[in-house]
Write a protein that holds these residues in place. Structure first.
Motif, PDB file in Angstrom:
ATOM      1  N   ASP A 287       0.787  -1.164   0.196  1.00  0.00           N
ATOM      2  CA  ASP A 287       0.069   0.007   0.075  1.00  0.00           C
ATOM      3  C   ASP A 287       0.742   1.358   0.141  1.00  0.00           C
ATOM      4  OD1 ASP A 287      -2.271   1.552   0.340  1.00  0.00           O
ATOM      5  OD2 ASP A 287      -2.201   1.486   2.643  1.00  0.00           O
ATOM      6  N   ASN A 288       0.630   2.048  -0.880  1.00  0.00           N
ATOM      7  CA  ASN A 288       1.366   3.347  -0.752  1.00  0.00           C
ATOM      8  C   ASN A 288       0.287   4.542  -0.781  1.00  0.00           C
ATOM      9  OD1 ASN A 288       3.204   5.650  -1.343  1.00  0.00           O
ATOM     10  ND2 ASN A 288       2.949   5.326  -3.527  1.00  0.00           N
ATOM     11  N   PRO A 289      -0.297   4.830   0.587  1.00  0.00           N
ATOM     12  CA  PRO A 289      -1.193   5.739   0.778  1.00  0.00           C
ATOM     13  C   PRO A 289      -0.969   7.215   0.260  1.00  0.00           C
ATOM     14  CG  PRO A 289      -0.190   5.272   2.888  1.00  0.00           C
ATOM     15  CD  PRO A 289       0.493   4.318   1.675  1.00  0.00           C
ATOM     16  N   SER A 290       0.631   7.519   0.089  1.00  0.00           N
ATOM     17  CA  SER A 290       0.576   8.902  -0.333  1.00  0.00           C
ATOM     18  C   SER A 290       0.467   9.447  -1.763  1.00  0.00           C
ATOM     19  CB  SER A 290       2.304   9.274  -0.274  1.00  0.00           C
ATOM     20  OG  SER A 290       3.177   8.443  -1.053  1.00  0.00           O
ATOM     21  N   CYS A 291       0.199   8.147  -2.596  1.00  0.00           N
ATOM     22  CA  CYS A 291      -0.345   8.093  -3.973  1.00  0.00           C
ATOM     23  C   CYS A 291      -1.686   7.649  -4.296  1.00  0.00           C
ATOM     24  CB  CYS A 291       0.847   7.763  -4.947  1.00  0.00           C
ATOM     25  SG  CYS A 291       0.441   7.869  -6.566  1.00  0.00           S
ATOM     26  N   GLY A 292      -2.051   6.706  -3.427  1.00  0.00           N
ATOM     27  CA  GLY A 292      -3.158   5.690  -3.707  1.00  0.00           C
ATOM     28  C   GLY A 292      -2.803   4.304  -4.433  1.00  0.00           C
ATOM     29  N   ASP A 293      -1.501   3.953  -4.450  1.00  0.00           N
ATOM     30  CA  ASP A 293      -1.211   2.938  -5.138  1.00  0.00           C
ATOM     31  C   ASP A 293      -1.515   1.661  -4.262  1.00  0.00           C
ATOM     32  OD1 ASP A 293      -0.077   4.706  -7.048  1.00  0.00           O
ATOM     33  OD2 ASP A 293       1.716   4.455  -5.984  1.00  0.00           O
ATOM     34  N   GLU A 294      -1.954   0.534  -4.912  1.00  0.00           N
ATOM     35  CA  GLU A 294      -1.934  -0.617  -4.178  1.00  0.00           C
ATOM     36  C   GLU A 294      -1.373  -1.702  -5.026  1.00  0.00           C
ATOM     37  OE1 GLU A 294      -5.459  -1.956  -1.468  1.00  0.00           O
ATOM     38  OE2 GLU A 294      -6.123  -0.287  -3.124  1.00  0.00           O
TER      39      GLU A 294
ATOM     40  N   GLY B  56      -3.266   1.922  -9.482  1.00  0.00           N
ATOM     41  CA  GLY B  56      -2.402   3.076  -9.062  1.00  0.00           C
ATOM     42  C   GLY B  56      -1.871   3.719 -10.151  1.00  0.00           C
ATOM     43  N   CYS B  57      -0.767   4.600 -10.089  1.00  0.00           N
ATOM     44  CA  CYS B  57      -0.193   5.229 -10.968  1.00  0.00           C
ATOM     45  C   CYS B  57       0.583   4.428 -11.862  1.00  0.00           C
ATOM     46  CB  CYS B  57       0.582   6.547 -10.257  1.00  0.00           C
ATOM     47  SG  CYS B  57       2.081   5.962  -9.548  1.00  0.00           S
ATOM     48  N   ALA B  58       0.888   5.021 -13.027  1.00  0.00           N
ATOM     49  CA  ALA B  58       1.637   4.310 -14.141  1.00  0.00           C
ATOM     50  C   ALA B  58       3.010   3.876 -13.610  1.00  0.00           C
ATOM     51  CB  ALA B  58       1.927   5.239 -15.430  1.00  0.00           C
ATOM     52  N   ILE B  59       3.547   4.859 -12.782  1.00  0.00           N
ATOM     53  CA  ILE B  59       5.067   4.434 -12.210  1.00  0.00           C
ATOM     54  C   ILE B  59       4.892   3.151 -11.266  1.00  0.00           C
ATOM     55  CG2 ILE B  59       6.789   5.227 -10.961  1.00  0.00           C
ATOM     56  CD1 ILE B  59       6.971   6.514 -13.271  1.00  0.00           C
ATOM     57  N   SER B  60       3.787   3.068 -10.504  1.00  0.00           N
ATOM     58  CA  SER B  60       3.722   1.888  -9.671  1.00  0.00           C
ATOM     59  C   SER B  60       3.352   0.587 -10.218  1.00  0.00           C
ATOM     60  CB  SER B  60       2.648   2.188  -8.590  1.00  0.00           C
ATOM     61  OG  SER B  60       1.357   2.212  -9.255  1.00  0.00           O
ATOM     62  N   GLN B  61       2.519   0.643 -11.580  1.00  0.00           N
ATOM     63  CA  GLN B  61       2.039  -0.458 -12.085  1.00  0.00           C
ATOM     64  C   GLN B  61       3.333  -0.872 -13.103  1.00  0.00           C
ATOM     65  OE1 GLN B  61      -0.699  -1.988 -10.791  1.00  0.00           O
ATOM     66  NE2 GLN B  61      -0.477  -0.246  -9.271  1.00  0.00           N
TER      67      GLN B  61
ATOM     68  N   GLN C 131       8.556  12.442  -4.651  1.00  0.00           N
ATOM     69  CA  GLN C 131       7.184  11.990  -4.335  1.00  0.00           C
ATOM     70  C   GLN C 131       6.991  10.568  -5.146  1.00  0.00           C
ATOM     71  OE1 GLN C 131       5.067  13.011  -2.112  1.00  0.00           O
ATOM     72  NE2 GLN C 131       6.603  14.430  -1.689  1.00  0.00           N
ATOM     73  N   ARG C 132       7.478  10.464  -6.114  1.00  0.00           N
ATOM     74  CA  ARG C 132       7.021   9.051  -7.010  1.00  0.00           C
ATOM     75  C   ARG C 132       8.185   8.033  -6.623  1.00  0.00           C
ATOM     76  NH1 ARG C 132       3.814  11.051 -10.813  1.00  0.00           N
ATOM     77  NH2 ARG C 132       2.883   8.611 -10.189  1.00  0.00           N
ATOM     78  N   VAL C 133       9.240   8.306  -5.649  1.00  0.00           N
ATOM     79  CA  VAL C 133      10.175   7.231  -5.312  1.00  0.00           C
ATOM     80  C   VAL C 133       9.384   5.943  -4.642  1.00  0.00           C
ATOM     81  CG1 VAL C 133      11.943   6.518  -3.746  1.00  0.00           C
ATOM     82  CG2 VAL C 133      12.361   8.673  -5.260  1.00  0.00           C
ATOM     83  N   LYS C 134       8.299   6.555  -3.883  1.00  0.00           N
ATOM     84  CA  LYS C 134       7.562   5.451  -3.080  1.00  0.00           C
ATOM     85  C   LYS C 134       6.699   4.583  -4.060  1.00  0.00           C
ATOM     86  CE  LYS C 134       7.202   7.746   1.351  1.00  0.00           C
ATOM     87  NZ  LYS C 134       6.238   8.717   2.122  1.00  0.00           N
ATOM     88  N   CYS C 135       6.221   5.166  -5.269  1.00  0.00           N
ATOM     89  CA  CYS C 135       5.401   4.428  -6.253  1.00  0.00           C
ATOM     90  C   CYS C 135       6.260   3.681  -6.883  1.00  0.00           C
ATOM     91  CB  CYS C 135       4.874   5.458  -7.303  1.00  0.00           C
ATOM     92  SG  CYS C 135       3.990   6.826  -6.625  1.00  0.00           S
ATOM     93  N   ALA C 136       7.558   3.880  -7.129  1.00  0.00           N
ATOM     94  CA  ALA C 136       8.408   2.996  -7.819  1.00  0.00           C
ATOM     95  C   ALA C 136       9.057   1.824  -6.854  1.00  0.00           C
ATOM     96  CB  ALA C 136       9.669   3.880  -8.472  1.00  0.00           C
TER      97      ALA C 136
HETATM   98 ZN    ZN Z   1       1.969   6.237  -7.306  1.00  0.00          ZN
END
Ligand code: ZN
Length: 159
Positions: A36-43, A65-70, A124-129
């Motif tokens: 879970d990455n609550p800061s961006c809403g990625d799961e 979630g966002c393109a980076i996370s997926q 901010q996108r580091v957590k997504c990645a």
């Molecule tokens: Zn994200």
């Protein structure tokens, strides 16, 4: 970075986020991890099976979630399949270094994951990645069962 290269990065990331590899349900996994990455809403929901030598034999994920996370999750699953826990941990370290600093000591070891180097310009996108990597890291610790991991559990970097 020249713009052709930036365009290539974006194409690969978009391709993986639109058509993620190893996406779906895995029957009878040894471990399930909900990341879970609550800061961006990625799961992501990651399911892993281990082989006789503790290597990752099979893994699949679902998520949103966002393109980076997926895209990062898709690339991660391709990269870790068939690898031992120690190989995966060293890839995780190299990848984390790459997305936080933009530099990597062994570029060839990361392959297409190197395309996410540009993320370091967007803290901010580091957590997504990193989300998918936090999930596989947790899966390696569990061996069996279920676990939850959140990007907010790690020490905040520069807020
Ligand atoms: Zn994200």
């Amino acid at each position: 970075m020249n713009s052709d290269l930036e365009e290539l990065y974006q194409q690969v990331i978009l391709d993986h986020s639109r058509r993620p590899r190893n996406f779906g349900e895995l029957a009878d996994p040894a471990v399930r991890v909900h990341g879970d990455n609550p800061s961006c809403g990625d799961e992501i929901h990651l399911a892993v099976k281990f082989g006789p030598g503790d290597e990752v034999e099979e893994l699949k994920f679902t998520g949103s979630g966002c393109a980076i996370s997926q895209a990062s999750a898709s690339l991660m699953t391709m990269k870790v399949k068939g690898k031992s826990p120690s190989q995966i941990r060293s890839m995780l370290d190299a990848f984390e270094k790459l997305v936080t600093t933009g530099r990597e000591s062994h570029p060839q070891s990361l392959g297409d994951l190197g395309l996410l180097a540009g993320v370091h310009k967007f803290p901010q996108r580091v957590k997504c990645a990193m989300l998918a990597w936090r999930a596989i890291e947790q899966a390696l610790q569990e061996d069996a069962g279920q676990a939850i991991v959140s990007t907010e559990a790690e020490p905040s970097q520069s807020e």
